[in-house]
Scaffold this motif. Structure first.
Motif, PDB file in Angstrom:
ATOM      1  N   ALA A   1       0.835  -1.201   0.000  1.00 59.50           N
ATOM      2  CA  ALA A   1       0.000   0.000   0.000  1.00 59.50           C
ATOM      3  C   ALA A   1       0.873   1.256   0.000  1.00 59.50           C
ATOM      4  N   ARG A   2       2.106   1.105   0.496  1.00 58.14           N
ATOM      5  CA  ARG A   2       3.018   2.248   0.549  1.00 58.14           C
ATOM      6  C   ARG A   2       4.431   1.684   0.626  1.00 58.14           C
ATOM      7  N   PRO A   3       5.314   2.085  -0.271  1.00 58.12           N
ATOM      8  CA  PRO A   3       6.682   1.564  -0.208  1.00 58.12           C
ATOM      9  C   PRO A   3       7.530   2.316   0.823  1.00 58.12           C
ATOM     10  N   GLY A   4       8.513   1.664   1.380  1.00 60.72           N
ATOM     11  CA  GLY A   4       9.398   2.289   2.370  1.00 60.72           C
ATOM     12  C   GLY A   4      10.517   1.331   2.743  1.00 60.72           C
ATOM     13  N   ASP A   5      11.558   1.822   3.422  1.00 61.23           N
ATOM     14  CA  ASP A   5      12.732   1.008   3.700  1.00 61.23           C
ATOM     15  C   ASP A   5      13.040   0.794   5.176  1.00 61.23           C
ATOM     16  N   ASP A   6      12.384   1.534   6.059  1.00 62.83           N
ATOM     17  CA  ASP A   6      12.830   1.516   7.451  1.00 62.83           C
ATOM     18  C   ASP A   6      12.124   0.475   8.325  1.00 62.83           C
ATOM     19  N   VAL A   7      10.851   0.324   8.126  1.00 67.76           N
ATOM     20  CA  VAL A   7      10.085  -0.619   8.947  1.00 67.76           C
ATOM     21  C   VAL A   7       8.882  -1.102   8.129  1.00 67.76           C
ATOM     22  N   THR A   8       8.470  -2.344   8.398  1.00 74.38           N
ATOM     23  CA  THR A   8       7.329  -2.901   7.665  1.00 74.38           C
ATOM     24  C   THR A   8       6.083  -2.876   8.552  1.00 74.38           C
ATOM     25  N   LEU A   9       5.036  -2.243   8.065  1.00 73.06           N
ATOM     26  CA  LEU A   9       3.742  -2.284   8.756  1.00 73.06           C
ATOM     27  C   LEU A   9       2.851  -3.250   7.981  1.00 73.06           C
ATOM     28  N   ILE A  10       2.261  -4.192   8.696  1.00 69.59           N
ATOM     29  CA  ILE A  10       1.388  -5.164   8.031  1.00 69.59           C
ATOM     30  C   ILE A  10      -0.010  -4.990   8.610  1.00 69.59           C
ATOM     31  N   SER A  11      -0.972  -4.754   7.749  1.00 70.04           N
ATOM     32  CA  SER A  11      -2.323  -4.516   8.229  1.00 70.04           C
ATOM     33  C   SER A  11      -3.345  -4.943   7.178  1.00 70.04           C
ATOM     34  N   TYR A  12      -4.615  -4.679   7.479  1.00 67.55           N
ATOM     35  CA  TYR A  12      -5.694  -5.010   6.542  1.00 67.55           C
ATOM     36  C   TYR A  12      -6.980  -4.349   7.006  1.00 67.55           C
ATOM     37  N   GLY A  13      -7.930  -4.284   6.108  1.00 68.88           N
ATOM     38  CA  GLY A  13      -9.268  -3.800   6.439  1.00 68.88           C
ATOM     39  C   GLY A  13      -9.253  -2.383   6.996  1.00 68.88           C
ATOM     40  N   ALA A  14     -10.078  -2.168   8.014  1.00 63.86           N
ATOM     41  CA  ALA A  14     -10.217  -0.830   8.584  1.00 63.86           C
ATOM     42  C   ALA A  14      -8.918  -0.349   9.222  1.00 63.86           C
ATOM     43  N   SER A  15      -8.088  -1.284   9.699  1.00 66.59           N
ATOM     44  CA  SER A  15      -6.852  -0.893  10.389  1.00 66.59           C
ATOM     45  C   SER A  15      -5.799  -0.341   9.438  1.00 66.59           C
ATOM     46  N   LEU A  16      -6.018  -0.549   8.162  1.00 68.76           N
ATOM     47  CA  LEU A  16      -5.038  -0.013   7.212  1.00 68.76           C
ATOM     48  C   LEU A  16      -4.968   1.513   7.305  1.00 68.76           C
ATOM     49  N   ARG A  17      -6.092   2.135   7.611  1.00 70.68           N
ATOM     50  CA  ARG A  17      -6.114   3.613   7.668  1.00 70.68           C
ATOM     51  C   ARG A  17      -5.203   4.159   8.765  1.00 70.68           C
ATOM     52  N   PRO A  18      -5.334   3.740  10.015  1.00 66.28           N
ATOM     53  CA  PRO A  18      -4.377   4.235  11.019  1.00 66.28           C
ATOM     54  C   PRO A  18      -2.933   3.863  10.682  1.00 66.28           C
TER      55      PRO A  18
ATOM     56  N   ILE B   1      10.934   8.944   8.791  1.00 66.27           N
ATOM     57  CA  ILE B   1      10.935   7.468   8.815  1.00 66.27           C
ATOM     58  C   ILE B   1      10.054   6.954   7.669  1.00 66.27           C
ATOM     59  N   GLU B   2      10.588   6.008   6.902  1.00 70.68           N
ATOM     60  CA  GLU B   2       9.839   5.472   5.758  1.00 70.68           C
ATOM     61  C   GLU B   2       9.302   4.087   6.094  1.00 70.68           C
ATOM     62  N   CYS B   3       7.996   4.006   6.274  1.00 65.37           N
ATOM     63  CA  CYS B   3       7.367   2.704   6.536  1.00 65.37           C
ATOM     64  C   CYS B   3       6.928   2.084   5.213  1.00 65.37           C
ATOM     65  N   GLU B   4       7.139   0.782   5.109  1.00 66.40           N
ATOM     66  CA  GLU B   4       6.503   0.059   3.996  1.00 66.40           C
ATOM     67  C   GLU B   4       5.229  -0.549   4.565  1.00 66.40           C
ATOM     68  N   VAL B   5       4.097  -0.284   3.925  1.00 66.40           N
ATOM     69  CA  VAL B   5       2.829  -0.799   4.453  1.00 66.40           C
ATOM     70  C   VAL B   5       2.306  -1.902   3.528  1.00 66.40           C
ATOM     71  N   ILE B   6       2.096  -3.058   4.115  1.00 69.90           N
ATOM     72  CA  ILE B   6       1.538  -4.190   3.362  1.00 69.90           C
ATOM     73  C   ILE B   6       0.067  -4.334   3.740  1.00 69.90           C
ATOM     74  N   ASP B   7      -0.788  -4.402   2.735  1.00 73.85           N
ATOM     75  CA  ASP B   7      -2.225  -4.614   2.928  1.00 73.85           C
ATOM     76  C   ASP B   7      -2.507  -6.080   2.588  1.00 73.85           C
ATOM     77  N   LEU B   8      -2.890  -6.864   3.580  1.00 70.99           N
ATOM     78  CA  LEU B   8      -3.015  -8.318   3.354  1.00 70.99           C
ATOM     79  C   LEU B   8      -4.138  -8.673   2.380  1.00 70.99           C
ATOM     80  N   LEU B   9      -5.254  -7.989   2.458  1.00 74.24           N
ATOM     81  CA  LEU B   9      -6.449  -8.238   1.630  1.00 74.24           C
ATOM     82  C   LEU B   9      -7.082  -9.609   1.887  1.00 74.24           C
TER      83      LEU B   9
END
Lengths: 372, 326
Positions: B199-216, B230-238
Motif C-alpha cells: 500500500a506504501r513503499p518504504g525502507d525503514d520498517v514494515t507495517l502489516i495490516s488489513y481492512g479498517a486498520s489499514l487507515r491508522p 521514517i519510511e514505513c513500507e505498508v503491506i495490505d493483506l487483503l
C-alpha cells in the motif's frame, strides 16, 4: 373486545395401510406393479442383510463406527416415489434410501472403514453425502429446492432426519423457509423413538412430531413408519404436490430403531428389552413378505433366491472394498479436495508430509529387526 | 471512472455480476426492499426482483444453510449477515458443511458462495455490532477469508469472491464504508484472492495490516515521515486466508523490523500468524522483536471507550519508534 377463537386446522392424519400382521387395507392399497413390489422387497432385504453384515465387520474391527438402520428399512418407500432427477439430502441413518438411489455398498463400507473416498456419490446419482451434525442438513434441501423453483424444474428435494433433529433450531428454520418460499421439499422425519438415550416423549412435549407443521402452515402427516406402502402413498402425494408447485410437505414416519444408535452405544442402559421385542413384532420386512405372499408375488422359493442373490451382492461389495483397502490410503490424498485449487500453504504442507513419509520409510527400512 | 465510496463499490460489483450471471442470487435480512441496513444492496431489488434478491426471515443459520443448498445446486448465492457479530449463528453451517462439502463428497459437490458481513468498530454502535473476529473463519480449513481496505479493492475482490469455486467469507470494514471515495472503473476489474499488496513503499520498517486498520497504519506512516523522515513500507493483506506471506517476508528482509496492526484481539489473531511466518522465513533479518498493535483481549467496549480500544495512528507510531529504537 371479547376473546375470540382463531380457527386453525389442528388435525393430523395417521396413515397405515399394511398392519403388523401383513393385513392390507384394500381401499388404501396403492396397488403397486409387481416388479416395483419385488424391487422394494429386495431392497429392504438387502438393507437389512447389509446392516447385519456391517455390524459383524465392525465387531471384527474391519470397519469403524456406523449407525445401524435395522427396523427402518421401510424408508425406501419414500425414495421409491422419486425420479433420478430429484435429490435426496440424507442424515446418517438412510443407507437403505441411499442404496436405492445408487450409492454403492462398497462406498458405504469404505466410508465407515475410514476412507474419505467412500463419501463420494457416483456421478449422476443425486444424493448428497451423509450429514452427521444432527438436524443441520434440511436447510440444504431448502436451498436446492429454491434452485429448482428458480430454474423452473419439475423436481423435488427430499430430506431425512430423526426425531432428535426436530429439537434443533435449524430444523425449524428449514421448515419456516421452505414454507415462506413454497419450495418443493419433502421433509421426512424418521421418528425411531430414540435419540441415543433420550426417548421420543422427552424429546418434545407435543403429541406428535407431525403437528409441528401447524406453525408453518405446511401439510403434514404421520404414517406407520414400518409400513412401506403407507410411506410410499404419503410420499407420492407429497411429491406430486411439490411438483405441481404446492410447496413443502412434512411426513413423520413412526418407526423404531431396533439396533444401536451407533456401534459405540449400549441401549440396554436406557431402554427395556421388552420394548424392543414389541417392536420386533412390527418388523417392516415380515409384514411386507406376508402381503406379497398373499398377492402370490412371493413364495418361499423366491424368498430364498432373493436371500441368496442379496448375500452374493454383499460379498462382491466386500471384495471390492477389500481390494481398495489393500491398495492402502495414501496420506497425501488428505490434501486433494480442500479447495478447487490447492493454496500455496497446502502445497507446502503436502510437500512437508511427503518428505516426512519418505524419512519414516527410510527409518523403517534401516531397522526392521530391531523391533522383533 | 467515477469516484465512489465502498458501499457504492460493493453495490457495483453485485449489480454487474448479477447482470452477467443469472446464477448470482442475493439473500439476507432487509437487503431487498430496504436495500440493507447500510444500503449496500440499494436498488438491486428493484432491478433484479424478489426472486434474485431475497428478503429472508430473520435467521442467520438458515441464510447460510439455504445458500449452501443453492450453491450445491449450481447457483452462486451471495448472502449478507447484517452484522458480523450475528454471523456466529451461521458459523456452524459454514464450518460443518460449506467448508467440508468438497472434501466430504470427494470433489463431486462444491459450495461456491459468498458470505458478506460488515465488521469492526468505530461507528458508535451497540454491543455485538463492532467486533472483528475474522480469525474464526480463517482458522477453518475449506473457507477463504477476505477483507478489503478501500472501494476499489473491495469491488475487485468481491467479483473474484463471487466467481471463486469455494466458499468465501467477505468482511466489509464498516468504518470505511463511507469514509472516503476512490476512482473505481466501470469496466470489469478483479483481484486474485490470496494476494497481498504494497500500500506504501518504504525502507525503514514494515507495517502489516488489513481492512479498517489499514487507515491508522497509513496515517502513522505519513506522520512518521513528516515528523522524523521514517519510511514505513505498508503491506495490505487483503486475504487473511489464504495468507500471502511473500510480500511481507520480502519487506521484512529489507527493513528488518515489523509491526502488525489489526483491531481484532491480539492473542491468536492474524498478527500472531504473521509474526510466526516472519519468524520462520525472515528470522536472520530481524533487528527487533515483531510488534503487534491490536485490539486488546477484551470484548470491544461500548462507544465511550471504543477509541481507547481501537488501534490508532498514535499507537502505531509509538510502536514503530520503539521498534526502531530497539
Amino acid at each position: 373486545m371479547p376473546k375470540r377463537e382463531i380457527d386453525l386446522p389442528y388435525r393430523i392424519e395417521y396413515l397405515s395401510i399394511l398392519d403388523e400382521n401383513g393385513q392390507v387395507d384394500i381401499d388404501l392399497d396403492p396397488n403397486l406393479p409387481e416388479d416395483l413390489l419385488l424391487k422394494l422387497y429386495r431392497a429392504m432385504v438387502l438393507a437389512r442383510r447389509f446392516d447385519e453384515r456391517m455390524l459383524i465387520l465392525q465387531r471384527q474391527g474391519k470397519i469403524g463406527t456406523f449407525a445401524p438402520i435395522k427396523g427402518q428399512e421401510a424408508q425406501i418407500g419414500a425414495v421409491a416415489t422419486l425420479t433420478p432427477e430429484d435429490w435426496i439430502v440424507p442424515s446418517f441413518r438412510e443407507a437403505p434410501a441411499e442404496l436405492w438411489r445408487g450409492k454403492t455398498m462398497e462406498d458405504i463400507l469404505l466410508l465407515y472403514g475410514g476412507y474419505n473416498e467412500g463419501g463420494k456419490t457416483p456421478e449422476g446419482v443425486n444424493n448428497l453425502p451423509v450429514s452427521i451434525p444432527v438436524g443441520s442438513q434440511m436447510l440444504h434441501a431448502v436451498g436446492m429446492a429454491y434452485g429448482m423453483k428458480y430454474r423452473g424444474r419439475n423436481t423435488v428435494a427430499m430430506t431425512f432426519f430423526g426425531d432428535g433433529a426436530t429439537s434443533q433450531g435449524d430444523f425449524h428454520e428449514a421448515m419456516n423457509y421452505a414454507s415462506v418460499y413454497q419450495v418443493p421439499v419433502i421433509f421426512v422425519c424418521q421418528n425411531n423413538h430414540w435419540a441415543i438415550s433420550l426417548p421420543r416423549a422427552k424429546q418434545t412435549h407435543s403429541k406428535t412430531i407431525a403437528q409441528k407443521v401447524l406453525a408453518y402452515d405446511m401439510p403434514g402427516i404421520q404414517v406407520d413408519g414400518n409400513d412401506v406402502l403407507a410411506i410410499y402413498r404419503a410420499a407420492l402425494e407429497a411429491v406430486d404436490r411439490a411438483r405441481k408447485g404446492g410447496g413443502p410437505t412434512f411426513i413423520e414416519m413412526v418407526t423404531y430403531r431396533l439396533s444401536l444408535h451407533t456401534t459405540a452405544d449400549d441401549p440396554k442402559k436406557y431402554r427395556s428389552e421388552n420394548e424392543v421385542r414389541e417392536w420386533e413384532k412390527r418388523d417392516p420386512i415380515t409384514r411386507f413378505e406376508t402381503y406379497m405372499k398373499g398377492k402370490d408375488i412371493l413364495d418361499d422359493g423366491k424368498i430364498g433366491s432373493v436371500a441368496e442373490e442379496v448375500q452374493a451382492s454383499i460379498k462382491v461389495a466386500e471384495q471390492r472394498a477389500a481390494e481398495f483397502s489393500a491398495r492402502g490410503a495414501d496420506p497425501l490424498d488428505m490434501f486433494a479436495y480442500a479447495y478447487a485449487e490447492p493454496t500455496p500453504d497446502l502445497v507446502e504442507q503436502r510437500e512437508e508430509l511427503r518428505r516426512e513419509l519418505e524419512a519414516r520409510q527410510g527409518t523403517r527400512k534401516r531397522e526392521p529387526e530391531a523391533r522383533n | 471512472m467515477a469516484k465512489i465510496n465502498m458501499v457504492q463499490a460493493i453495490n457495483l460489483a453485485l449489480s454487474q455480476e448479477m447482470e452477467k450471471d443469472d446464477r448470482v442470487i442475493l439473500l439476507g435480512e432487509d437487503i431487498g426492499v430496504d436495500g440493507g441496513v447500510f444500503r449496500v444492496t440499494d436498488g438491486l431489488y428493484a432491478k433484479f426482483g424478489p426472486e434474485r434478491v431475497l428478503d429472508t426471515p430473520l435467521s442467520e443459520s438458515a441464510i447460510a444453510g439455504m445458500s449452501i443448498g443453492m450453491a450445491i445446486y449450481g447457483l452462486r448465492p451471495v448472502c449478507e449477515m447484517q452484522f458480523s457479530g450475528f454471523s456466529y449463528f451461521a458459523f456452524h453451517q459454514m464450518e460443518a458443511h460449506a467448508a467440508r462439502m468438497r472434501g466430504r463428497s470427494q470433489g463431486r459437490f462444491s459450495v461456491p458462495m459468498v458470505l458478506r458481513a460488515p465488521y469492526g468498530g468505530g461507528v458508535r454502535a451497540l454491543e455485538h455490532h463492532s467486533e472483528s473476529r475474522e480469525i474464526y473463519w480463517a482458522h477453518t480449513p475449506g473457507l477463504k477469508m477476505v477483507i478489503p481496505s478501500g472501494p476499489r479493492n473491495a469491488r475487485a475482490l468481491l467479483v473474484s469472491a463471487i466467481r471463486d469455486p469455494d466458499p468465501v467469507i467477505f468482511y466489509e470494514p464498516k468504518a470505511v464504508y463511507r469514509a472516503f471515495r476512490e476512482e473505481v472503473p466501470d469496466e470489469e476489474e478483479t483481484l486474485p484472492i490470496g494476494k497481498s499488496r504494497i500500500a506504501r513503499p518504504g525502507d525503514d520498517v514494515t507495517l502489516i495490516s488489513y481492512g479498517a486498520s489499514l487507515r491508522p497504519a497509513m496515517e502513522a506512516a505519513e506522520g512518521l515521515k513528516e515528523k522524523d523522515g521514517i519510511e514505513c513500507e505498508v503491506i495490505d493483506l487483503l486475504s487473511i486466508s489464504p495468507l500471502d506471506d511473500t510480500l511481507l517476508t520480502e519487506s521484512v528482509r529489507k527493513t528488518g523490523r515489523a509491526v502488525v496492526v489489526h483491531e481484532a484481539h491480539r492473542s491468536f489473531g492474524a498478527g500472531a500468524e504473521v509474526a510466526a511466518r516472519i519468524a520462520s522465513k525472515a528470522f536472520l533479518y530481524l533487528e527487533a522483536p515483531i510488534r503487534r498493535v491490536t485490539g486488546f483481549d477484551v470484548v470491544i467496549p461500548n462507544y465511550q471507550r471504543e477509541q481507547a480500544y481501537l488501534p490508532d495512528a498514535f499507537r502505531v507510531e509509538q510502536a514503530v519508534r520503539e521498534t526502531l529504537e530497539f
